[in-house]
Design a protein around this motif. Structure first.
Motif, PDB file in Angstrom:
ATOM      1  N   THR A  35      23.153 -21.238 -10.725  1.00 16.47           N
ATOM      2  CA  THR A  35      24.579 -20.961 -10.676  1.00 16.47           C
ATOM      3  C   THR A  35      25.047 -21.041 -12.122  1.00 16.47           C
ATOM      4  O   THR A  35      25.019 -22.113 -12.726  1.00 16.47           O
TER       5      THR A  35
ATOM      6  N   HIS B  48      20.675 -10.923  -0.664  1.00 20.19           N
ATOM      7  CA  HIS B  48      19.529 -11.483  -1.388  1.00 20.19           C
ATOM      8  C   HIS B  48      18.845 -12.576  -0.556  1.00 20.19           C
ATOM      9  O   HIS B  48      17.612 -12.619  -0.468  1.00 20.19           O
ATOM     10  N   GLU B  49      19.634 -13.429   0.042  1.00 19.86           N
ATOM     11  CA  GLU B  49      19.065 -14.511   0.849  1.00 19.86           C
ATOM     12  C   GLU B  49      18.267 -13.960   2.031  1.00 19.86           C
ATOM     13  O   GLU B  49      17.169 -14.443   2.328  1.00 19.86           O
TER      14      GLU B  49
ATOM     15  N   HIS C  85      17.737 -18.943  -4.387  1.00 19.72           N
ATOM     16  CA  HIS C  85      18.887 -19.197  -5.260  1.00 19.72           C
ATOM     17  C   HIS C  85      18.347 -20.055  -6.407  1.00 19.72           C
ATOM     18  O   HIS C  85      17.982 -21.196  -6.205  1.00 19.72           O
ATOM     19  N   GLU C  86      18.284 -19.475  -7.601  1.00 21.85           N
ATOM     20  CA  GLU C  86      17.667 -20.168  -8.733  1.00 21.85           C
ATOM     21  C   GLU C  86      18.661 -20.700  -9.749  1.00 21.85           C
ATOM     22  O   GLU C  86      18.306 -21.559 -10.557  1.00 21.85           O
TER      23      GLU C  86
ATOM     24  N   GLU D 292      21.292 -10.804  -9.696  1.00 20.24           N
ATOM     25  CA  GLU D 292      22.505 -11.602  -9.907  1.00 20.24           C
ATOM     26  C   GLU D 292      23.619 -11.063  -9.025  1.00 20.24           C
ATOM     27  O   GLU D 292      23.656  -9.873  -8.713  1.00 20.24           O
TER      28      GLU D 292
ATOM     29  N   ILE E 291      25.229 -11.883  -2.004  1.00 16.14           N
ATOM     30  CA  ILE E 291      24.553 -13.186  -1.925  1.00 16.14           C
ATOM     31  C   ILE E 291      23.780 -13.284  -0.606  1.00 16.14           C
ATOM     32  O   ILE E 291      22.589 -13.630  -0.593  1.00 16.14           O
TER      33      ILE E 291
ATOM     34  N   PHE F 107      19.202 -15.087  -8.609  1.00 19.98           N
ATOM     35  CA  PHE F 107      18.197 -15.090  -7.552  1.00 19.98           C
ATOM     36  C   PHE F 107      16.841 -14.679  -8.100  1.00 19.98           C
ATOM     37  O   PHE F 107      16.763 -13.932  -9.074  1.00 19.98           O
TER      38      PHE F 107
ATOM     39  N   ILE G 228      25.657 -16.047  -9.554  1.00 21.69           N
ATOM     40  CA  ILE G 228      24.526 -16.623  -8.839  1.00 21.69           C
ATOM     41  C   ILE G 228      23.271 -15.840  -9.226  1.00 21.69           C
ATOM     42  O   ILE G 228      23.260 -14.609  -9.156  1.00 21.69           O
TER      43      ILE G 228
END
Length: 176
Positions: A143, A133-134, A140-141, A121, A130, A160, A158
């Motif tokens: 919001t 993680h990307e 991205h699972e 998260e 963010i 993940f 967010i």
């Protein structure tokens, strides 16, 4: 993916002060759910509470034998083999340390812990996390709207996820 100059080892009691200093650094603390400065007693109480928890794995990231980061895996569902992770680097960590920490930590989770999925998260204003993680291949699972209240305002979070089947992409990227 493993590089012998980058290792993980279990967190030890004698690491606590260093890890607490990292955690209390303003550039680390501002992205945490709890943003107050953590005292030595509070930190020790946390360590004593979680160190015997068999679902938790507290690790120190060491490039060339120098403690540089902290990783916390919590296996939240052993049947589904799902773990949550959290991490941070020393404020003076060399450029590129985060990527190496991520790669070696995920390898550890999938190969040593045998998890199927790692979840993470980030508070929505933490663009660095963010993007991190990307770049590691997380999807991205979720919001979660107004999910975190920092005492002054609500913030989205967010969510993940990264599956063990995504490991081939991670290994491929690590070799670039």
């Amino acid at each position: 993916m493993a590089d012998s100059s980058f290792t993980l080892r279990p967190l030890r009691r004698d690491d606590l002060e260093l890890v607490r200093q990292w955690r209390n650094h303003p550039e680390v603390r501002r992205y945490m759910y709890t943003q107050h400065e953590i005292g030595a007693e509070e930190h020790l109480a946390w360590y004593e509470r979680v160190r015997h928890d068999e679902s938790r794995y507290l690790l120190i990231f060491e490039p060339d034998g120098r403690p540089t980061g902290f990783i916390n895996f919590h296996v939240v569902d052993s049947k589904a083999r799902r773990a949550e992770w959290g991490f941070y680097l020393a404020p003076d960590a060399p450029q590129g340390s985060g990527r190496k920490l991520g790669l070696i930590a995920l390898e550890y989770a999938f190969e040593n812990l045998g998890v199927h999925k790692v979840c993470g998260e980030a508070i929505a204003y933490n663009m660095r996390s963010i993007r991190f993680h990307e770049r590691l291949g997380f999807a991205h699972e979720a919001t979660l709207r107004d999910h975190h209240f920092d005492g002054d305002a609500y913030h989205d979070v967010i969510g993940f996820g990264l599956l063990v089947t995504d490991c081939s992409k991670i290994k491929e990227d690590a070799n670039k």
